[in-house]
Design a protein around this motif. Structure first.
Motif, PDB file in Angstrom:
ATOM      1  N   ILE A  81      24.227 -30.974  13.717  1.00 13.66           N
ATOM      2  CA  ILE A  81      25.484 -30.992  12.966  1.00 13.66           C
ATOM      3  C   ILE A  81      25.402 -32.067  11.890  1.00 13.66           C
ATOM      4  O   ILE A  81      24.489 -32.902  11.898  1.00 13.66           O
ATOM      5  CB  ILE A  81      26.696 -31.318  13.880  1.00 13.66           C
ATOM      6  CG1 ILE A  81      26.458 -32.630  14.639  1.00 13.66           C
ATOM      7  CG2 ILE A  81      26.967 -30.179  14.848  1.00 13.66           C
ATOM      8  CD1 ILE A  81      27.603 -33.037  15.542  1.00 13.66           C
ATOM      9  N   VAL A  82      26.326 -32.009  10.956  1.00 13.11           N
ATOM     10  CA  VAL A  82      26.453 -33.076   9.959  1.00 13.11           C
ATOM     11  C   VAL A  82      27.814 -33.718  10.154  1.00 13.11           C
ATOM     12  O   VAL A  82      28.844 -33.032  10.126  1.00 13.11           O
ATOM     13  CB  VAL A  82      26.340 -32.514   8.521  1.00 13.11           C
ATOM     14  CG1 VAL A  82      26.558 -33.623   7.506  1.00 13.11           C
ATOM     15  CG2 VAL A  82      24.994 -31.849   8.316  1.00 13.11           C
ATOM     16  N   LEU A  83      27.820 -35.002  10.391  1.00 12.82           N
ATOM     17  CA  LEU A  83      29.091 -35.680  10.611  1.00 12.82           C
ATOM     18  C   LEU A  83      29.812 -35.920   9.286  1.00 12.82           C
ATOM     19  O   LEU A  83      29.190 -36.289   8.285  1.00 12.82           O
ATOM     20  CB  LEU A  83      28.883 -37.024  11.312  1.00 12.82           C
ATOM     21  CG  LEU A  83      28.265 -36.992  12.697  1.00 12.82           C
ATOM     22  CD1 LEU A  83      28.354 -38.371  13.336  1.00 12.82           C
ATOM     23  CD2 LEU A  83      28.975 -35.977  13.585  1.00 12.82           C
ATOM     24  N   ASP A  84      31.089 -35.701   9.321  1.00 12.89           N
ATOM     25  CA  ASP A  84      31.924 -36.064   8.185  1.00 12.89           C
ATOM     26  C   ASP A  84      32.127 -37.571   8.179  1.00 12.89           C
ATOM     27  O   ASP A  84      31.943 -38.241   7.171  1.00 12.89           O
ATOM     28  CB  ASP A  84      33.269 -35.348   8.327  1.00 12.89           C
ATOM     29  CG  ASP A  84      34.267 -35.788   7.294  1.00 12.89           C
ATOM     30  OD1 ASP A  84      33.945 -35.681   6.095  1.00 12.89           O
ATOM     31  OD2 ASP A  84      35.360 -36.258   7.669  1.00 12.89           O
ATOM     32  N   ARG A  85      32.515 -38.113   9.326  1.00 18.60           N
ATOM     33  CA  ARG A  85      32.687 -39.554   9.476  1.00 18.60           C
ATOM     34  C   ARG A  85      32.308 -39.960  10.890  1.00 18.60           C
ATOM     35  O   ARG A  85      32.272 -39.131  11.796  1.00 18.60           O
ATOM     36  CB  ARG A  85      34.155 -39.964   9.273  1.00 18.60           C
ATOM     37  CG  ARG A  85      34.790 -39.488   7.982  1.00 18.60           C
ATOM     38  CD  ARG A  85      36.245 -39.946   7.886  1.00 18.60           C
ATOM     39  NE  ARG A  85      36.423 -41.297   8.362  1.00 18.60           N
ATOM     40  CZ  ARG A  85      36.087 -42.378   7.675  1.00 18.60           C
ATOM     41  NH1 ARG A  85      35.581 -42.254   6.465  1.00 18.60           N
ATOM     42  NH2 ARG A  85      36.265 -43.568   8.185  1.00 18.60           N
TER      43      ARG A  85
END
Lengths: 135, 135
Positions: free
Chosen positions: B117-121
């Motif tokens: 996944i790619v974290l937003d924050r």
DNA sequence: CTATTTGCAAACCCTTTGCAAAAAT
DNA sequence: ATTTTTGCAAAGGGTTTGCAAATAG
């Protein structure tokens, strides 16, 4: 797991309502106050929302329940959790639990040593834009 | 730093109220909505609280401001922050900023890779029972 | 018997909204 | 001239509180 015994051994008054709140928190993951309330009402239709609020706070003060402060959402509650982080989807608000790993423990230790403090908690909330639960 | 220019180059309408909100956020650290409002009123007594709310949200949506969700407290806002964590005192609510360190970056990278996944924050809030600012 | 808890309704606080007037582009 | 923003006041939503009746220990 006997919720009534758990309460008594913590020195808490074991009313049926308080037992029900604890039981409900043991059942669902990350419910809101409203969800706890509605869950209990299926078996105990006369409980009031105010009583749920009061009991969740008693449980929180006694360390049995933690509060999860989700960005842009309602407060959520979690029963007897070992330290873990929460991955929250910004689209659908689904919350996934993840264990701490070695790097996070190291981070906490370094922080405590370098600032000469003891942390009460280290709350980590990761947000993602979409998740596999999204429609 | 020219706040009016900052707004225009982001394609935002540059009203005096919006400039004032941005300026106020650049001045104080972690203010609440009320504190932003009161700060601005010293120089601009006619601004309304609703306008402050609306503008802070516009700035947030445009990535200029982040929201800090403190346990048991009001929402706070932070201007143009490079990633950092917050240490919050449970007694007096004082908030201290701390930089990310290597372990936290490693934790984030591992998390993103292992879950694909790619974290937003990645929001980290450490709480302490007392701090040096406490009376 | 005393202390705690419940449930109700009202109060509270922060935040959002609808809308007409004002300002920005 | 068109679009966006402002400011007001009202509404909204979640949470807390006061208190008399009920329950726990």
């Amino acid at each position: 797991m006997n919720f009534l015994t758990v309460l008594k051994s913590s020195g808490l008054t074991a009313t049926p309502q308080r037992v029900a709140v604890l039981k409900e928190l043991g059942k669902k993951t990350h419910p809101t106050m409203e969800e706890i309330y509605n869950g209990i009402r299926e078996e105990n239709p006369t409980i009031s929302l105010a009583t749920v609020y009061k009991n969740v706070h008693v449980l929180k003060e006694n360390g049995m329940v933690i509060e999860i402060n989700i960005p842009n959402g309602k407060m959520r509650y979690d029963y007897l959790a070992k330290p873990h982080i929460h991955i929250v989807c910004k689209s659908c608000s689904y919350i996934e639990d993840m264990d701490y790993d070695e790097n996070l423990f190291k981070y906490q230790n370094n922080l405590e040593k370098s600032k000469n403090i003891v942390l009460d908690r280290l709350d980590v909330i990761a947000t993602v834009d979409n998740c596999k639960m999204c429609k």
